[in-house]
Design a protein around this motif. Structure first.
Motif, short mmCIF file in Angstrom:
data_model
loop_
_atom_site.label_atom_id
_atom_site.label_comp_id
_atom_site.label_asym_id
_atom_site.label_seq_id
_atom_site.Cartn_x
_atom_site.Cartn_y
_atom_site.Cartn_z
N SER A 156 -0.18 1.22 3.16
CA SER A 156 0.94 1.58 2.30
C SER A 156 1.47 0.38 1.52
O SER A 156 2.07 0.54 0.46
N ALA A 157 1.22 -0.83 2.01
CA ALA A 157 1.63 -2.04 1.28
C ALA A 157 0.99 -2.09 -0.10
O ALA A 157 1.56 -2.65 -1.04
N GLN A 164 3.38 4.73 -5.93
CA GLN A 164 3.16 6.18 -5.80
C GLN A 164 1.79 6.66 -6.29
O GLN A 164 1.63 7.82 -6.67
N ARG A 165 0.82 5.77 -6.28
CA ARG A 165 -0.54 6.16 -6.67
C ARG A 165 -1.44 6.21 -5.43
O ARG A 165 -1.17 5.51 -4.45
N CYS A 220 -3.74 4.77 -3.85
CA CYS A 220 -4.43 3.47 -3.83
C CYS A 220 -4.14 2.80 -2.50
O CYS A 220 -2.98 2.64 -2.12
N ARG A 253 0.82 0.05 -2.24
CA ARG A 253 1.56 0.81 -3.26
C ARG A 253 2.88 0.15 -3.62
O ARG A 253 3.69 0.71 -4.36
N GLN A 254 3.11 -1.06 -3.12
CA GLN A 254 4.37 -1.77 -3.37
C GLN A 254 4.27 -2.75 -4.53
O GLN A 254 4.92 -3.79 -4.53
N THR A 255 3.45 -2.43 -5.51
CA THR A 255 3.43 -3.24 -6.73
C THR A 255 3.75 -2.30 -7.89
O THR A 255 3.66 -1.09 -7.77
#
Lengths: 99, 99, 99, 99, 99
Positions: B61-62, B71-72, B74, B64-66
């Protein structure tokens, strides 16, 4: 959580802006006998750990549950410095003796 | 986070719409000696990394923190380009020397 | 993300109700040379992939970031169909040639 | 979830403040025959487990779904103490007999 | 998701209160040929699976996306019972034949 030994540092100037100010330490994973397992991790430091210290680290989403890593793209964090580790009644690690 | 070396690119036109505009890079995982470990990852690029650069990537989940991955769907992102890596007092990697 | 090759389908009528309508495909994991690594995954299909296609899949919470998998008990999703994969300047996979 | 056997304790005074009061136990992972698999985990204790008990632990974000671990940087928790484990009609573990 | 075969049950009375009423089944992981891979998992049952059935399970945060596991410290859930599995045009598993 798993045990690691801090062995180094990583510097990166080009990075996701939210990571500014975060300190990256290099860990070698160790088992409960203190032996290296062969794995490593670059982790954010939430507790002011130093080289040669034995630490506890968390991975995954847990790594964002500290003040310095909240909502940052970080999947590994040092969240505690180990004082003592006792297994089957035997002290396997004691920070005072190790220092 | 783990270390990787950018070795290639991946192009996909048929994909989840939210991934439009995201750049996918192919990484070979490396250890702290700079040796390939045999693993690879296709990661989103959040920092403008280029082929042959040594990078730091986050998974889970890290990733998605860019800004580009929020929220993709990835699960891997390059969130930093490594300048220097020092282990046990020895510089294992220095971007200036490598370039 | 990792690369997979679609090799089959899975049908399940007794399932968590929220999974109704989701298509499950069977993937064999492949490396960047196109070789099977021995692993497999049953993944939800978010892009209309077909048997024999080379795809990109995401695992973990990322697998719920597509329209068809949102808030469903799904830990793997095909989120892109690979067009080209280039490693060290060599085209390792080209969908047009493969078709 | 996986099975573990509690073998020890870990004490850490320098840690992320939110971890204050959390008890860390050392687990050896075991399989369904009760044999050690070689892995270990340092887990938070949500159920008052004691040394030598066979427990069930959860990892990842699930480890924060207990009262004591909520929103803390913790990626492993003991969430149940095993009473009985039955495999293929054979009781592999019975806490009453083991005690 | 991965495939598993239900081989047993686990009973735990001392547990995190939110787990009350959840049924824990023991799974052996199997590959797409139906062979055991050596791994196991204790999973929550969201679909009323029984011993000897071939099921699909999800791990990680996906395991909390069912009615019975929502917000509980559970990292593995059986979310579907497999009817048929077809790989490369060959039916590898058919529940009707297996029953």
């Amino acid at each position: 959580m798993l045990l690691g030994k801090v062995v180094g540092t990583l510097v990166a100037t080009r990075k996701e802006p939210s990571l500014e100010g975060l300190k990256f330490l290099v860990l070698k994973q160790i088992d409960i006998e203190g032996k290296e397992t062969g794995g490593y991790l670059v982790a954010a430091d939430a507790v002011g750990a130093g080289v040669a210290e034995v630490v506890l680290y968390a991975t995954g989403s847990a790594a964002r549950q500290t003040k310095v890593t909240h909502q940052r793209p970080c999947d590994g964090v040092i969240m505690a410095i180990v004082d003592t580790l006792e297994v089957n009644g035997v002290v396997k690690y004691d920070k005072v003796e190790a220092d």
